[in-house]
Design an enzyme around this catalytic site. Structure first.
Site, PDB file in Angstrom:
ATOM      1  N   HIS A 286      12.896  -2.874   1.847  1.00  0.00           N
ATOM      2  CA  HIS A 286      12.325  -1.603   2.284  1.00  0.00           C
ATOM      3  C   HIS A 286      13.211  -0.472   1.791  1.00  0.00           C
ATOM      4  CE1 HIS A 286       9.393  -3.596   4.717  1.00  0.00           C
ATOM      5  NE2 HIS A 286      10.353  -4.385   5.166  1.00  0.00           N
TER       6      HIS A 286
ATOM      7  N   ASP B 232       1.828 -16.067   6.323  1.00  0.00           N
ATOM      8  CA  ASP B 232       1.354 -17.433   6.024  1.00  0.00           C
ATOM      9  C   ASP B 232       1.470 -17.740   4.525  1.00  0.00           C
ATOM     10  OD1 ASP B 232       0.777 -17.851   8.679  1.00  0.00           O
ATOM     11  OD2 ASP B 232      -1.377 -17.553   8.488  1.00  0.00           O
TER      12      ASP B 232
ATOM     13  N   ARG C 205      13.503   3.946  12.267  1.00  0.00           N
ATOM     14  CA  ARG C 205      12.266   4.735  12.266  1.00  0.00           C
ATOM     15  C   ARG C 205      11.439   4.443  13.534  1.00  0.00           C
ATOM     16  NH1 ARG C 205       9.508   4.646   6.484  1.00  0.00           N
ATOM     17  NH2 ARG C 205       8.308   6.284   7.555  1.00  0.00           N
TER      18      ARG C 205
ATOM     19  N   ASN D 272       8.083  -5.773  -1.087  1.00  0.00           N
ATOM     20  CA  ASN D 272       7.982  -4.629  -0.188  1.00  0.00           C
ATOM     21  C   ASN D 272       6.503  -4.548   0.188  1.00  0.00           C
ATOM     22  OD1 ASN D 272       7.905  -2.267   1.231  1.00  0.00           O
ATOM     23  ND2 ASN D 272       9.067  -1.061  -0.257  1.00  0.00           N
TER      24      ASN D 272
ATOM     25  N   TYR E 191      11.285   8.974   0.944  1.00  0.00           N
ATOM     26  CA  TYR E 191      11.224   7.895  -0.048  1.00  0.00           C
ATOM     27  C   TYR E 191      11.888   8.231  -1.375  1.00  0.00           C
ATOM     28  CZ  TYR E 191       7.900   6.009   3.306  1.00  0.00           C
ATOM     29  OH  TYR E 191       7.313   5.520   4.462  1.00  0.00           O
TER      30      TYR E 191
ATOM     31  N   ALA F  56       3.312  -1.056   4.740  1.00  0.00           N
ATOM     32  CA  ALA F  56       2.829  -1.089   6.135  1.00  0.00           C
ATOM     33  C   ALA F  56       2.342  -2.486   6.549  1.00  0.00           C
ATOM     34  CB  ALA F  56       1.720  -0.062   6.322  1.00  0.00           C
TER      35      ALA F  56
ATOM     36  N   PRO G 162       0.790  -1.232   0.000  1.00  0.00           N
ATOM     37  CA  PRO G 162       0.000   0.000   0.000  1.00  0.00           C
ATOM     38  C   PRO G 162       0.820   1.280   0.000  1.00  0.00           C
ATOM     39  CG  PRO G 162      -0.174  -1.146   2.107  1.00  0.00           C
ATOM     40  CD  PRO G 162       0.490  -2.084   1.144  1.00  0.00           C
ATOM     41  N   ASN G 163       0.323   2.206  -0.777  1.00  0.00           N
ATOM     42  CA  ASN G 163       0.845   3.582  -0.895  1.00  0.00           C
ATOM     43  C   ASN G 163       2.125   3.692  -1.713  1.00  0.00           C
ATOM     44  OD1 ASN G 163      -1.218   4.905   0.688  1.00  0.00           O
ATOM     45  ND2 ASN G 163      -0.348   3.857   2.450  1.00  0.00           N
TER      46      ASN G 163
ATOM     47  N   ARG H 290       5.089  12.297  -3.069  1.00  0.00           N
ATOM     48  CA  ARG H 290       4.963  12.828  -1.702  1.00  0.00           C
ATOM     49  C   ARG H 290       6.178  12.378  -0.882  1.00  0.00           C
ATOM     50  NH1 ARG H 290       0.368  13.589  -3.545  1.00  0.00           N
ATOM     51  NH2 ARG H 290      -1.690  13.319  -2.632  1.00  0.00           N
TER      52      ARG H 290
ATOM     53  N   GLU I 260      12.813  -9.653   1.291  1.00  0.00           N
ATOM     54  CA  GLU I 260      12.070  -8.500   1.811  1.00  0.00           C
ATOM     55  C   GLU I 260      12.875  -7.229   1.542  1.00  0.00           C
ATOM     56  OE1 GLU I 260      11.350  -8.865   6.014  1.00  0.00           O
ATOM     57  OE2 GLU I 260      10.567  -6.811   6.186  1.00  0.00           O
TER      58      GLU I 260
END
Ligand code: CA2
Length: 183
Positions: free
Chosen positions: A135, A122, A142, A109, A57, A112, A44-45, A52, A133
């Site tokens: 980020h 799962d 953070r 990624n 980011y 959240a 998400p996002n 933004r 993974e």
């Protein structure tokens, strides 16, 4: 049609079946074989990248991330399924899809959902596909609530804090991990 006749998807020679690759994207994979597809899944996002909070980011967009991934993947002969969704269930569905199609790997990624989603954990465990993974930011530098990742429990490796270059580095890592004789 003509292409399929001249270049069949599979060809049986001396009892050995040879598969043309990349095979149909995200299509079923013959039993026991691994596809050359890597899934790059974004949560998400992340569709807002570059529009933004550039101080956090960066200024690159998700389209830039996709181009970066395709470039890194091409160097290793991988095809890329690049996806983004704001919905948890979509991420679960795509991880399952990567498992069913025997993808070479997943670059994830989960944004959240990293910090909240047992459903995604799962799905990774069930898929049995090496998952890296990623980020963009260093989640450990953070807020406290970002320090825990459900994804990490099932991930083969974790990259955080390299900006969008982390995606390309993850693909390099996946290529090293999946070389024959490594793991
Ligand atoms: O650092 C990362 O890559 C994160 O996965 C990004 C997530 C955050 O929730 C994780 O803790 C760490 C947030 C993605 C939101 O992306 C935006 C991009 C541009 C503008 C606004 C949000």
């Amino acid at each position: 049609m003509l292409e399929r006749m001249i270049f069949p998807k599979s060809l049986k020679l001396f009892g050995i079946t040879l598969y043309r690759g990349p095979v149909d994207r995200a299509g079923p994979q013959p039993a026991g074989t691994m596809s050359d597809i890597i899934y790059v899944i974004n949560g998400p996002n992340l569709n807002m990248l570059g529009t933004r909070e550039p101080e956090k980011y960066g200024r690159a967009t998700l389209a830039d991330v996709e181009a970066l991934c395709r470039d890194a993947a091409r160097r290793h002969g991988f095809a890329v399924e690049f996806r983004q969704s704001n919905r948890e269930g979509d991420l679960v569905d795509w991880i399952q899809e990567a498992g069913k199609t025997k993808a070479t790997g997943i670059i994830l990624n989960a944004a959240a959902y990293t910090h909240t989603s047992i459903a995604i954990l799962d799905a990774i465990v069930a898929a049995q596909v090496p998952t890296i993974e990623v980020h963009i930011t260093n989640i450990h530098a953070r807020e406290e609530f970002r320090h825990h990742s459900y994804v990490s429990r099932a991930a083969k490796a974790v990259l955080a804090g390299f900006g969008i270059d982390g995606y390309a580095l993850a693909i390099e890592g996946l290529a090293a991990l999946t070389k024959p004789g490594r793991g």
